[in-house]
Design a protein around this motif. Sequence first.
Motif, PDB file in Angstrom:
ATOM      1  N   MET A   1      -0.503  -1.584  15.119  1.00 17.00           N
ATOM      2  CA  MET A   1      -1.967  -0.924  14.313  1.00 17.00           C
ATOM      3  C   MET A   1      -2.301  -1.769  13.510  1.00 17.00           C
ATOM      4  SD  MET A   1      -1.866   3.013  14.597  1.00 17.00           S
ATOM      5  CE  MET A   1      -2.198   3.827  12.398  1.00 17.00           C
ATOM      6  N   PRO A   2      -3.580  -1.914  13.386  1.00 18.39           N
ATOM      7  CA  PRO A   2      -4.662  -2.773  12.347  1.00 18.39           C
ATOM      8  C   PRO A   2      -4.291  -1.624  11.098  1.00 18.39           C
ATOM      9  CG  PRO A   2      -5.786  -1.855  13.901  1.00 18.39           C
ATOM     10  CD  PRO A   2      -4.782  -1.433  14.452  1.00 18.39           C
ATOM     11  N   PRO A   3      -4.057  -2.563   9.632  1.00 19.50           N
ATOM     12  CA  PRO A   3      -4.254  -1.761   8.479  1.00 19.50           C
ATOM     13  C   PRO A   3      -6.398  -1.288   8.147  1.00 19.50           C
ATOM     14  CG  PRO A   3      -5.048  -3.997   8.277  1.00 19.50           C
ATOM     15  CD  PRO A   3      -4.771  -4.085   9.412  1.00 19.50           C
ATOM     16  N   ASP A   4      -5.696   0.263   7.775  1.00 15.76           N
ATOM     17  CA  ASP A   4      -6.214   1.076   7.806  1.00 15.76           C
ATOM     18  C   ASP A   4      -7.333   0.827   6.179  1.00 15.76           C
ATOM     19  OD1 ASP A   4      -8.018   3.893   6.463  1.00 15.76           O
ATOM     20  OD2 ASP A   4      -6.597   4.581   6.821  1.00 15.76           O
ATOM     21  N   PRO A   5      -8.486   0.604   6.026  1.00 17.62           N
ATOM     22  CA  PRO A   5      -9.396  -0.115   5.684  1.00 17.62           C
ATOM     23  C   PRO A   5      -9.892   0.815   4.735  1.00 17.62           C
ATOM     24  CG  PRO A   5     -11.275   0.538   7.841  1.00 17.62           C
ATOM     25  CD  PRO A   5      -9.144   0.546   7.940  1.00 17.62           C
ATOM     26  N   ARG A  10      -2.954  -0.476   0.302  1.00 19.39           N
ATOM     27  CA  ARG A  10      -2.933  -1.961   0.125  1.00 19.39           C
ATOM     28  C   ARG A  10      -3.806  -3.525  -0.833  1.00 19.39           C
ATOM     29  NH1 ARG A  10      -6.960  -2.541   4.620  1.00 19.39           N
ATOM     30  NH2 ARG A  10      -6.370  -4.904   4.452  1.00 19.39           N
ATOM     31  N   ASP A  13      -3.072  -6.195  -1.416  1.00 17.14           N
ATOM     32  CA  ASP A  13      -3.161  -7.439  -0.948  1.00 17.14           C
ATOM     33  C   ASP A  13      -4.164  -8.148  -0.580  1.00 17.14           C
ATOM     34  OD1 ASP A  13      -0.479  -6.952  -0.174  1.00 17.14           O
ATOM     35  OD2 ASP A  13      -1.529  -5.530   1.803  1.00 17.14           O
ATOM     36  N   GLU A 177     -11.350  -2.224   0.247  1.00 16.25           N
ATOM     37  CA  GLU A 177     -12.002  -3.620  -0.204  1.00 16.25           C
ATOM     38  C   GLU A 177     -13.600  -3.686  -0.851  1.00 16.25           C
ATOM     39  OE1 GLU A 177     -14.594  -6.241   3.013  1.00 16.25           O
ATOM     40  OE2 GLU A 177     -13.275  -5.150   3.846  1.00 16.25           O
TER      41      GLU A 177
END
Length: 276
Positions: A1-5, A10, A13, A177
Amino acid sequence: MPPDPDDLRRLGDLLSTRRFGRAHEHHETLSSTNDRAAAWARSGAPHGAVVTADAQTAGRGRRGRSWHSASRENLYASVIVRARAGGPGLGALGLAAAVGLCEGMPDVGVVLKWPNDLLVGGRKIGGILCEARWSGGVAEAVVGFGINVGTRSFPGPLAAIATSLASCMDAPLGRAELLARLLGGLEDAMEAFLHHGFAAVRERYVARCSMLGTTVALENGPGKRVEVLAEGLDPDGALRVRPPGGGPSWRVESSDVWLVEPPDPGRLTNGDTGLA
Ligand code: BTN
């Protein structure tokens, strides 16, 4: 599963900072990230440590207002800032923070409303609440900020005055992000401010402050509303205003830093001079 933005855990990272965010606590729910950051600061958290929460049950803004803190929709973060002894005063801390956050925001036309509101299209997208205390002669400050990211419909009177990234971008950034970008901007502006004072970021502030040179309404106490021309910023960040018809100018001082244990009460300004 792609990381949850949107997953703020996170953050590590995604960081490009030296210190801001390198120590990070994330909570699902807090009363206020500012309160948790203040407690963490008292127990020794390093400069640049960040507290985030998915939701706040008692998020607060300046002048005793509450801050809309819906769960997982927006960004609620507080950064611990330690000012070195003998450095510049913290009176313009919120203005310096506004420069950093504004520079870290995606390109959606963010401008500043003095002292430290972030606006897009005349609506508020973010706000900053700075709180500080003195510990052993060194200021320990918490710079709390809320950025509206995903809320598309705001409750009550906010509907007319607030906006969010989701309302101004086709594909808004995820909160993690976005926070990494904001901390990059904040670290840069804060380092300049803490080492060289407000003069080091003043031009950057002025370039982004859309209200300079315009007529604004100033509330000088309950029911005391006057129109003034916002002429410019004094070297310490105070707003210089003048009656539209002419006459002597005067200073309006930002009151967004509350010192719990002031070293010199004579230097503090805690008057309520918010601009409407
Ligand atoms: C304002 O514009 O009045 C300032 C709003 C500041 C809100 C943020 S959300 C994260 C941090 N925790 C709080 O309780 N307030 C600030």
